[in-house]
Design an enzyme around this catalytic site. Structure first.
Site, PDB file in Angstrom:
ATOM      1  N   LEU A  17       5.981 -34.907  64.371  1.00 16.06           N
ATOM      2  CA  LEU A  17       5.880 -33.651  63.630  1.00 16.06           C
ATOM      3  C   LEU A  17       5.661 -32.497  64.604  1.00 16.06           C
ATOM      4  CD1 LEU A  17       6.172 -32.996  60.675  1.00 16.06           C
ATOM      5  CD2 LEU A  17       3.728 -33.293  60.383  1.00 16.06           C
ATOM      6  N   HIS A  18       6.685 -32.203  65.416  1.00 18.62           N
ATOM      7  CA  HIS A  18       6.644 -31.125  66.405  1.00 18.62           C
ATOM      8  C   HIS A  18       7.018 -29.813  65.726  1.00 18.62           C
ATOM      9  CE1 HIS A  18      11.085 -30.985  66.834  1.00 18.62           C
ATOM     10  NE2 HIS A  18      10.977 -32.270  66.511  1.00 18.62           N
ATOM     11  N   ALA A  19       7.170 -28.736  66.478  1.00 20.79           N
ATOM     12  CA  ALA A  19       7.375 -27.396  65.900  1.00 20.79           C
ATOM     13  C   ALA A  19       8.607 -27.298  65.006  1.00 20.79           C
ATOM     14  CB  ALA A  19       7.441 -26.344  67.012  1.00 20.79           C
TER      15      ALA A  19
END
Length: 96
Positions: A17-19
């Protein structure tokens, strides 16, 4: 009348769940008449956040292979959960 729905899914995209994934998640949430919460199941930060904020989602620190539980309440809770599960299982549209 308020509906509720919940699903637990495993992050399978390479960066979790990165940017960019968090932004896609938030954009998906905003399409529905529902309040969506996400709970992390990792050792770093096992807490629940409101999913209409990229910063809140990023604070979970959820990585590839970890599970998150998505809960929704509201008129469109079930379609929201379905769309979000599809997004996660589809690797947020990423190739890895």
């Amino acid at each position: 009348m308020s509906n509720t729905a919940t699903a637990t899914v495993r992050l399978i995209n390479k960066r979790g769940l990165h940017a960019r994934a968090s932004n896609k998640f938030m954009e998906c949430v905003m399409r529905f008449d529902a309040q969506v919460l996400v709970r992390s199941h990792n050792d770093v930060c096992a807490e629940t956040v409101v999913a209409d904020s990229v910063m809140e989602l990023l604070l979970l620190g959820s990585a590839c292979g970890e599970e998150i539980t998505i809960s929704a309440t509201g008129q469109e809770a079930e379609p929201a959960i379905s769309a979000l599960v599809d997004l996660v299982e589809g690797r947020f549209g990423e190739s890895e």
